[in-house]
Write an enzyme that holds these catalytic residues in place. Structure first.
Site, PDB file in Angstrom:
ATOM      1  N   ASN A 198       0.856  -1.184   0.000  1.00 22.76           N
ATOM      2  CA  ASN A 198       0.000   0.000   0.000  1.00 22.76           C
ATOM      3  C   ASN A 198       0.890   1.230   0.000  1.00 22.76           C
ATOM      4  O   ASN A 198       1.446   1.612   1.031  1.00 22.76           O
ATOM      5  CB  ASN A 198      -0.925  -0.006   1.221  1.00 22.76           C
ATOM      6  CG  ASN A 198      -1.851   1.200   1.245  1.00 22.76           C
ATOM      7  OD1 ASN A 198      -2.010   1.895   0.243  1.00 22.76           O
ATOM      8  ND2 ASN A 198      -2.455   1.460   2.387  1.00 22.76           N
ATOM      9  N   LYS A 241       0.045   4.249  -0.338  1.00 18.18           N
ATOM     10  CA  LYS A 241      -0.632   5.409   0.247  1.00 18.18           C
ATOM     11  C   LYS A 241      -0.364   6.644  -0.628  1.00 18.18           C
ATOM     12  O   LYS A 241      -0.300   6.529  -1.850  1.00 18.18           O
ATOM     13  CB  LYS A 241      -0.211   5.603   1.713  1.00 18.18           C
ATOM     14  CG  LYS A 241      -0.435   4.337   2.546  1.00 18.18           C
ATOM     15  CD  LYS A 241      -0.217   4.546   4.017  1.00 18.18           C
ATOM     16  CE  LYS A 241      -0.448   3.248   4.775  1.00 18.18           C
ATOM     17  NZ  LYS A 241      -0.339   3.420   6.234  1.00 18.18           N
ATOM     18  N   HIS A 253      -9.746   1.062   4.589  1.00 17.49           N
ATOM     19  CA  HIS A 253      -8.487   1.237   5.305  1.00 17.49           C
ATOM     20  C   HIS A 253      -8.711   2.153   6.505  1.00 17.49           C
ATOM     21  O   HIS A 253      -9.534   3.064   6.467  1.00 17.49           O
ATOM     22  CB  HIS A 253      -7.431   1.831   4.367  1.00 17.49           C
ATOM     23  CG  HIS A 253      -6.045   1.783   4.926  1.00 17.49           C
ATOM     24  ND1 HIS A 253      -5.592   2.717   5.831  1.00 17.49           N
ATOM     25  CD2 HIS A 253      -5.030   0.918   4.713  1.00 17.49           C
ATOM     26  CE1 HIS A 253      -4.343   2.418   6.153  1.00 17.49           C
ATOM     27  NE2 HIS A 253      -3.973   1.330   5.487  1.00 17.49           N
ATOM     28  N   GLU A 255      -7.179   4.578   7.637  1.00 22.63           N
ATOM     29  CA  GLU A 255      -7.032   6.007   7.357  1.00 22.63           C
ATOM     30  C   GLU A 255      -8.273   6.561   6.663  1.00 22.63           C
ATOM     31  O   GLU A 255      -8.671   7.707   6.906  1.00 22.63           O
ATOM     32  CB  GLU A 255      -5.775   6.227   6.505  1.00 22.63           C
ATOM     33  CG  GLU A 255      -4.502   5.953   7.289  1.00 22.63           C
ATOM     34  CD  GLU A 255      -3.316   5.551   6.431  1.00 22.63           C
ATOM     35  OE1 GLU A 255      -2.294   5.161   7.016  1.00 22.63           O
ATOM     36  OE2 GLU A 255      -3.419   5.616   5.183  1.00 22.63           O
ATOM     37  N   GLU A 267      -6.028  -4.737  10.614  1.00 22.18           N
ATOM     38  CA  GLU A 267      -5.108  -3.674  11.003  1.00 22.18           C
ATOM     39  C   GLU A 267      -5.277  -3.361  12.490  1.00 22.18           C
ATOM     40  O   GLU A 267      -6.304  -2.791  12.880  1.00 22.18           O
ATOM     41  CB  GLU A 267      -5.418  -2.386  10.250  1.00 22.18           C
ATOM     42  CG  GLU A 267      -5.359  -2.433   8.743  1.00 22.18           C
ATOM     43  CD  GLU A 267      -5.729  -1.065   8.174  1.00 22.18           C
ATOM     44  OE1 GLU A 267      -4.806  -0.315   7.828  1.00 22.18           O
ATOM     45  OE2 GLU A 267      -6.933  -0.741   8.115  1.00 22.18           O
ATOM     46  N   GLY A 276       2.416   3.181  14.204  1.00 22.36           N
ATOM     47  CA  GLY A 276       2.924   4.531  14.461  1.00 22.36           C
ATOM     48  C   GLY A 276       2.711   5.039  15.871  1.00 22.36           C
ATOM     49  O   GLY A 276       2.786   6.238  16.128  1.00 22.36           O
ATOM     50  N   SER A 299       2.278  -2.854  10.633  1.00 20.60           N
ATOM     51  CA  SER A 299       3.708  -2.517  10.537  1.00 20.60           C
ATOM     52  C   SER A 299       4.573  -3.738  10.229  1.00 20.60           C
ATOM     53  O   SER A 299       5.548  -4.027  10.932  1.00 20.60           O
ATOM     54  CB  SER A 299       4.188  -1.841  11.832  1.00 20.60           C
ATOM     55  OG  SER A 299       3.490  -0.628  12.041  1.00 20.60           O
TER      56      SER A 299
END
Length: 253
Positions: A9, A11, A97, A99, A169, A175, A215
């Site tokens: 991905n 992004k 996703h 985000e 996820e 992060g 990650s």
């Protein structure tokens, strides 16, 4: 064996020239893949045609869109339709996703509409689910993820569901400085499979590919992918480095 997938991905990263160079760099790593191994590049929409051209002739290598709109066409300036993707030969679409959910307020109901459209146009969704930190700290992550599945996927027929790849996820481990263990990944993947089995039966659930999106890096991919219910990864930052992603591809079962 279930399909084992390394999905990159990108992004909102890379220029066109950088994207071309990265795909060139990974050309050898995506040659001669085993039948059950699949590599997918989810690239920014301006690069879809370029990326399709770069992978032409390869087996088990695909390009995915990172998002799609929930209407077939119309006065929706700046959006991308499933029909547009189909006309480019795009066979995969990332949906839901974390985000997109967080920054663009995508709901489970909206994602159900997107899933329906993608399947209608014979494309395959990579459906993302997962819990934020506050849910994990409460210990209610299973209920949270079960609701995401129920409200966005469980209206599908068994035949339709088998065209969906799920990506888990753990948002709390991306992060934040917190780390999800391979055992925690396995625990949630097994739960997701069990939830699907309740509605669709073990045979269908056992054939659904479930990716891990927390990650994944070259250094931990082998251990994570070695878990029995983890069928590869949806990879963010590490997919932007050719040598890293090549190692991740080689770490698939």
């Amino acid at each position: 064996m279930r399909a084992q997938i390394a999905a990159a991905n990108w992004k909102m990263n890379l220029t066109l020239q950088q994207g071309e160079a990265l795909l060139d760099d990974l050309s050898k790593a995506t040659d001669n893949l085993d039948n059950h191994r699949v590599v997918i590049f989810a690239v920014p929409s301006p690069y879809l045609a370029m990326a399709q051209e770069k992978i032409k002739g390869k087996t088990n290598v695909f390009i995915a869109a990172q998002n799609v709109y929930n209407k077939k066409s119309g006065a929706f300036t700046g959006e991308i339709s499933v029909e547009m993707l189909a006309s480019l030969g795009i066979q995969w679409v990332v949906l839901g996703h974390s985000e997109r959910r967080e920054y663009f307020n995508e709901t489970n109901a909206l994602l159900a509409e997107k899933v329906n459209l993608v399947l209608e146009f014979n494309q395959q969704p990579i459906f993302c689910c997962g819990e934020p930190l506050e849910i994990r700290e409460k210990g209610t992550q299973n209920d949270y993820v079960a609701t995401q599945l129920q409200e966005s996927l469980c209206h599908l027929s068994a035949e339709q569901l088998q065209k969906v790849v799920i990506a888990y996820e753990p948002i709390w481990a991306i992060g934040t400085g917190k780390t999800a263990t391979s055992e925690q990944a396995q625990e949630m993947h097994a739960f997701i499979r069990a939830e699907l089995a309740k509605k669709y039966g073990n045979e269908v659930a056992d054939n659904i590919t479930i990716l891990y999106g927390g990650s994944v890096k070259a250094a931990n991919a082998k251990e994570i992918f070695g878990m029995p219910d983890v069928d590869g990864g949806l990879v963010g930052g590490a997919s932007l480095v050719g040598s890293e992603f090549a190692t991740i591809i080689s770490s698939l079962k």
